[in-house]
Scaffold this active site. Structure first.
Site, PDB file in Angstrom:
ATOM      1  N   ASP A  17       0.829  -1.204   0.000  1.00  0.00           N
ATOM      2  CA  ASP A  17       0.000   0.000   0.000  1.00  0.00           C
ATOM      3  C   ASP A  17       0.866   1.259   0.000  1.00  0.00           C
ATOM      4  O   ASP A  17       1.964   1.277   0.570  1.00  0.00           O
ATOM      5  CB  ASP A  17      -0.898  -0.012   1.243  1.00  0.00           C
ATOM      6  CG  ASP A  17      -2.009   1.019   1.160  1.00  0.00           C
ATOM      7  OD1 ASP A  17      -2.404   1.397   0.033  1.00  0.00           O
ATOM      8  OD2 ASP A  17      -2.500   1.450   2.221  1.00  0.00           O
ATOM      9  N   ASN A  65     -10.001  -2.684  -6.767  1.00  0.00           N
ATOM     10  CA  ASN A  65      -9.094  -1.772  -7.473  1.00  0.00           C
ATOM     11  C   ASN A  65      -9.533  -1.490  -8.905  1.00  0.00           C
ATOM     12  O   ASN A  65      -9.056  -0.533  -9.527  1.00  0.00           O
ATOM     13  CB  ASN A  65      -7.671  -2.322  -7.469  1.00  0.00           C
ATOM     14  CG  ASN A  65      -6.976  -2.195  -6.132  1.00  0.00           C
ATOM     15  OD1 ASN A  65      -6.040  -2.932  -5.831  1.00  0.00           O
ATOM     16  ND2 ASN A  65      -7.441  -1.273  -5.283  1.00  0.00           N
TER      17      ASN A  65
END
Length: 243
Positions: A17, A65
């Site tokens: 991340d 995503n």
């Protein structure tokens, strides 16, 4: 803490991340952050295995995503399809087995072809394992496992009374050991639908550093943090630590 006496987790999960935020802070496109993260990921994998980690599960692209911009998603798919074959050859020479967790739906054909190529290339390797979680969601994994179990019960392959925790685990995308340790970079304090079944007793660590800057030193610090935890799995430490 003496490195020789460190307890090394067998299975480590990393939520990769902060690539986009890393790039934005540097005045770069988010895509360049993903490129930097991809390059760093290879370094961290190599280093983690030298420390004694046996399995790495890497959360690199979630089912959610796909909600990002078409440009960003397309870049990630290109990055994977165009680069991962040659990287997989290097992993193969090191006897590393590469597996993938996630759904194939929505993935481009060239990405699926790369996944199939890498899986076939490394399937007989007996060393470390890298589990790439790509187009992955923890809830979806549990749903898909449940459907496969129902199919096998209906076919008479298994009896419903035989289903337990161990049986269910074998129907997940990959039959791997439970996670011992989860690292999520960038300072976010969420698991974001990552390996929900496998996380049941995992220790968790949330360093502030974005993944492209997550270094070997940062990984060492994570292992030190892991060693300060008291893993009781629902039991009691009668020596008095953290009771």
């Amino acid at each position: 803490m003496d490195e020789e006496n460190l307890i090394i987790p067998k299975h480590v999960g990393i939520i990769v991340d902060g690539n986009g935020r890393w790039a934005t802070r540097k005045g770069l496109s988010r895509s360049m952050g993903h490129k930097a993260g991809f390059e760093n990921l290879k370094k961290i994998c190599d280093y983690a295995f030298t420390k004694g980690i046996e399995v790495l599960s890497l959360y690199v692209f979630s089912t959610e995503n796909f909600k990002r911009s078409e440009e960003e998603v397309s870049f990630i798919m290109d990055l994977f399809a165009k680069n991962f074959r040659k990287d997989a050859i290097k992993f193969n020479k090191k006897n590393i087995k590469i597996v993938f967790s996630g759904r194939r739906e929505q993935l481009r054909k060239d990405v699926i072809d790369t996944i199939d190529y890498v899986t076939e290339l490394t399937k007989n390797n007996t060393g470390n394992i890298i589990n790439f979680c790509f187009n992955y969601g923890g809830q979806t994994e549990i749903v898909d496992a449940t459907k496969k179990i129902i199919d096998d019960v209906n076919k008479g392959i298994i009896n419903k009374d035989d289903i337990n925790v161990e049986t269910f685990s074998k129907y997940l995308y990959q039959d791997l050991p439970q996670l011992d340790f989860l690292i999520r970079t960038s300072g976010e304090y969420r698991v974001s639908n990552f390996m929900l079944w496998q996380l049941s007793y995992a220790e968790m660590y949330f360093p502030l550093v974005c993944f492209p800057d997550f270094s070997k030193k940062d990984f060492d610090e994570a292992i030190l943090k892991y060693n300060k935890r008291d893993r009781r799995f629902g039991g009691i430490n009668y020596e008095g630590k953290n009771n």
